[in-house]
Design an enzyme around this catalytic site. Structure first.
Site, PDB file in Angstrom:
ATOM      1  N   HIS A 209       0.874  -1.246  -0.241  1.00 40.74           N
ATOM      2  CA  HIS A 209       0.080   0.118  -0.091  1.00 40.74           C
ATOM      3  C   HIS A 209       0.669   1.284   0.055  1.00 40.74           C
ATOM      4  CE1 HIS A 209       1.076  -0.307   4.300  1.00 40.74           C
ATOM      5  NE2 HIS A 209       0.681   0.901   4.418  1.00 40.74           N
TER       6      HIS A 209
HETATM    7  C1  UD1 Z   1      -2.203   4.981   6.788  1.00 44.32           C
HETATM    8  C2  UD1 Z   1      -0.678   5.323   7.196  1.00 44.32           C
HETATM    9  C3  UD1 Z   1       0.339   4.290   6.922  1.00 44.32           C
HETATM   10  C4  UD1 Z   1      -0.125   2.976   7.371  1.00 44.32           C
HETATM   11  C5  UD1 Z   1      -1.575   2.622   6.827  1.00 44.32           C
HETATM   12  C6  UD1 Z   1      -1.920   1.164   7.065  1.00 44.32           C
HETATM   13  C7  UD1 Z   1      -0.216   7.882   7.230  1.00 44.32           C
HETATM   14  C8  UD1 Z   1       0.515   8.775   6.523  1.00 44.32           C
HETATM   15  N1  UD1 Z   1      -0.253   6.633   6.508  1.00 44.32           N
HETATM   16  O1  UD1 Z   1      -1.855   4.945   5.245  1.00 44.32           O
HETATM   17  O2  UD1 Z   1       1.518   4.677   7.498  1.00 44.32           O
HETATM   18  O3  UD1 Z   1       1.047   2.082   7.008  1.00 44.32           O
HETATM   19  O4  UD1 Z   1      -2.420   3.677   6.917  1.00 44.32           O
HETATM   20  O5  UD1 Z   1      -3.086   0.936   6.522  1.00 44.32           O
HETATM   21  O6  UD1 Z   1      -1.063   7.889   8.350  1.00 44.32           O
HETATM   22  N2  UD1 Z   1      -9.186   4.385   2.794  1.00 44.32           N
HETATM   23  C9  UD1 Z   1     -10.568   3.596   2.723  1.00 44.32           C
HETATM   24  N3  UD1 Z   1     -11.137   3.275   4.124  1.00 44.32           N
HETATM   25  C10 UD1 Z   1     -10.379   3.657   5.107  1.00 44.32           C
HETATM   26  C11 UD1 Z   1      -9.432   4.226   5.143  1.00 44.32           C
HETATM   27  C12 UD1 Z   1      -8.609   4.544   3.843  1.00 44.32           C
HETATM   28  O7  UD1 Z   1     -11.069   3.414   1.624  1.00 44.32           O
HETATM   29  O8  UD1 Z   1     -11.112   3.311   6.279  1.00 44.32           O
HETATM   30  C13 UD1 Z   1      -8.650   4.787   1.658  1.00 44.32           C
HETATM   31  C14 UD1 Z   1      -9.384   6.237   1.128  1.00 44.32           C
HETATM   32  O9  UD1 Z   1      -9.032   6.187  -0.316  1.00 44.32           O
HETATM   33  C15 UD1 Z   1      -8.030   6.927   1.596  1.00 44.32           C
HETATM   34  C16 UD1 Z   1      -6.734   5.975   1.391  1.00 44.32           C
HETATM   35  O10 UD1 Z   1      -7.299   4.791   1.594  1.00 44.32           O
HETATM   36  O11 UD1 Z   1      -7.768   8.248   0.638  1.00 44.32           O
HETATM   37  C17 UD1 Z   1      -5.655   6.364   2.080  1.00 44.32           C
HETATM   38  O12 UD1 Z   1      -5.830   6.416   3.608  1.00 44.32           O
HETATM   39  P1  UD1 Z   1      -5.148   7.148   4.594  1.00 44.32           P
HETATM   40  O13 UD1 Z   1      -5.545   7.199   5.930  1.00 44.32           O
HETATM   41  O14 UD1 Z   1      -4.847   8.646   3.977  1.00 44.32           O
HETATM   42  O15 UD1 Z   1      -3.628   6.394   4.621  1.00 44.32           O
HETATM   43  P2  UD1 Z   1      -3.215   4.881   4.150  1.00 44.32           P
HETATM   44  O16 UD1 Z   1      -2.801   4.783   2.863  1.00 44.32           O
HETATM   45  O17 UD1 Z   1      -4.200   3.906   4.675  1.00 44.32           O
END
Ligand code: UD1
Length: 373
Positions: A209
């Site tokens: 990811h």
């Molecule tokens: C975050 C952490 C990362 C960790 C990862 C584990 C930061 C900078 N990054 O990354 O260090 O390894 O979590 O999962 O905090 N989304 C969903 N559903 C959710 C949450 C997210 O669909 O419940 C999707 C959305 O499109 C969102 C994208 O995932 O925009 C990214 O989510 P985000 O929380 O920004 O960062 P992660 O890539 O999950």
């Protein structure tokens, strides 16, 4: 006498929850400090948050900020604003933050600006790669923390090099491994791989990811092509992170990451116990996750870490992980070494012993205890 002003324990994203659980358990067992659980809502899908609370018996959050997704700036700002409003209403004895996600840095900043002491669990880790959002989060959080609780020895070295006085640093071990050891019997019983028609030791587990692997469409296409190629020699099970699925859609290859394929078995994000079950029975792991590097090391499972650096060097030095980036030849070579059983065995990591949560709780009580007197 117990300290009546509660601590805030802050969690927001999936990797926080398995670090929070053992600290909650230990604080309850010790009974010296009261606490509130603050969920920022950075992760919000049931599969990314609620299942972890249920499986790990974490009490429901006392406070939910409900921030959701957004750009780094927008998400961090919403957490900062939401947590500050909470702090102004109910000031805690200290704010405890975990790991390196946006929730970690945002809540640390809100707290320190209001004069609330910050405790960072998993302090000191450094990849020395400032293109990673998590590295920025680690550096800033550690700069603000009053107590820095460290999971592996490299963290202590890094913090000393940055001028943090020893009086603020404690090597407590890895709280996430407490959760792993606690849940391993349940995970083995769950036998998720068998449910997929796979024999233990006859498949690999994939998770991806990180922006460096999934954000650029050409890179992601190359990585997915390679996974399909490798899966001809060893079935691969791939729980796909929502971020990766969204990136695959943008790259026009979502159809290559759908469920129902025989050799590259794609699944939705897995709950903690199911994921641990898949990991514990796997022959190897291909991942860019920091947590899986650590977990595979503890289980003695070869881990091809698809990054050029790691903030968890002990997993490479003593453990079972090797950095392979996303270069196809390096990955093919390492993959063949594992299949040929030429992979080095790991050694136990000091203080990754299932008691880190207790050491965190005791450290907090020793530090805050005088305030209760
Ligand atoms: C975050 C952490 C990362 C960790 C990862 C584990 C930061 C900078 N990054 O990354 O260090 O390894 O979590 O999962 O905090 N989304 C969903 N559903 C959710 C949450 C997210 O669909 O419940 C999707 C959305 O499109 C969102 C994208 O995932 O925009 C990214 O989510 P985000 O929380 O920004 O960062 P992660 O890539 O999950």
């Amino acid at each position: 006498m117990a300290l009546t002003t509660p601590l805030d324990l802050v969690a927001g994203a999936r990797p926080n929850f398995m670090k929070l659980a053992p600290v909650v358990r230990a604080l309850r067992a010790e009974g010296k400090l009261s606490f509130r659980i603050v969920h920022t809502g950075q992760h919000y899908d049931t599969s990314m948050t609620d299942v972890f609370f249920e499986e790990l018996c974490i009490p429901p959050p006392d406070v939910h900020l409900g921030v959701g997704s957004g750009s780094h700036g927008a998400q961090t700002a919403r957490i900062l604003e939401g947590y500050e409003a909470h702090l102004l209403k109910c000031r805690p004895a200290a704010t405890v933050v975990f790991g390196d996600v946006n929730s970690t840095v945002a809540c640390a900043l809100a707290a320190v600006k209001l004069g609330v002491a910050v405790v960072h669990v998993e302090a000191g880790l450094r990849s020395f790669d400032r293109t990673m959002p998590e590295e920025i989060n680690r550096l800033l959080t550690d700069a603000m923390a009053e107590r820095l609780l460290v999971s592996e020895a490299s963290g202590v070295t890094n913090l000393r090099r940055e001028g943090v006085p020893d009086s603020k640093i404690r090597l407590v071990g890895n709280v996430m491994i407490d959760t792993l050891l606690d849940q391993l019997p349940a995970a083995r019983e769950r036998a998720v791989a068998r449910g997929l028609g796979l024999l233990p030791g006859r498949y690999g587990l994939v998770t991806l990811h990180r922006p460096s692997n999934v954000d650029d469409p050409a890179t992601l296409r190359r990585v997915v092509d390679l996974l399909h190629e490798l899966a001809r020699d060893l079935t691969l099970v791939f729980p796909v992170h929502p971020r990766t699925l969204a990136a695959a859609s943008r790259a026009g290859i979502a159809g290559r990451l759908v469920p129902g394929q025989e050799r590259l078995i794609c699944l939705p994000p897995q709950p903690y116990v199911a994921n641990l079950s898949l990991l514990a029975d796997s022959a190897m792991v291909l991942t860019d996750s920091g947590g899986l590097q650590e977990e595979s090391t503890v289980l003695g499972i070869p881990c091809l870490t698809m990054r050029e650096n790691t903030e968890r060097p002990v997993t490479v030095e003593l453990g079972t992980s090797r950095l392979v980036g996303n270069d196809q030849d390096r990955i093919r070579e390492a993959f063949a070494e594992v299949l040929g059983e030429h992979w080095p065995r790991g050694q136990p990591i000091p203080l990754w012993d299932g008691k880190a949560g207790l050491r965190v709780a005791r450290e907090l009580a020793t530090w805050l205890g005088p305030l209760a007197a």
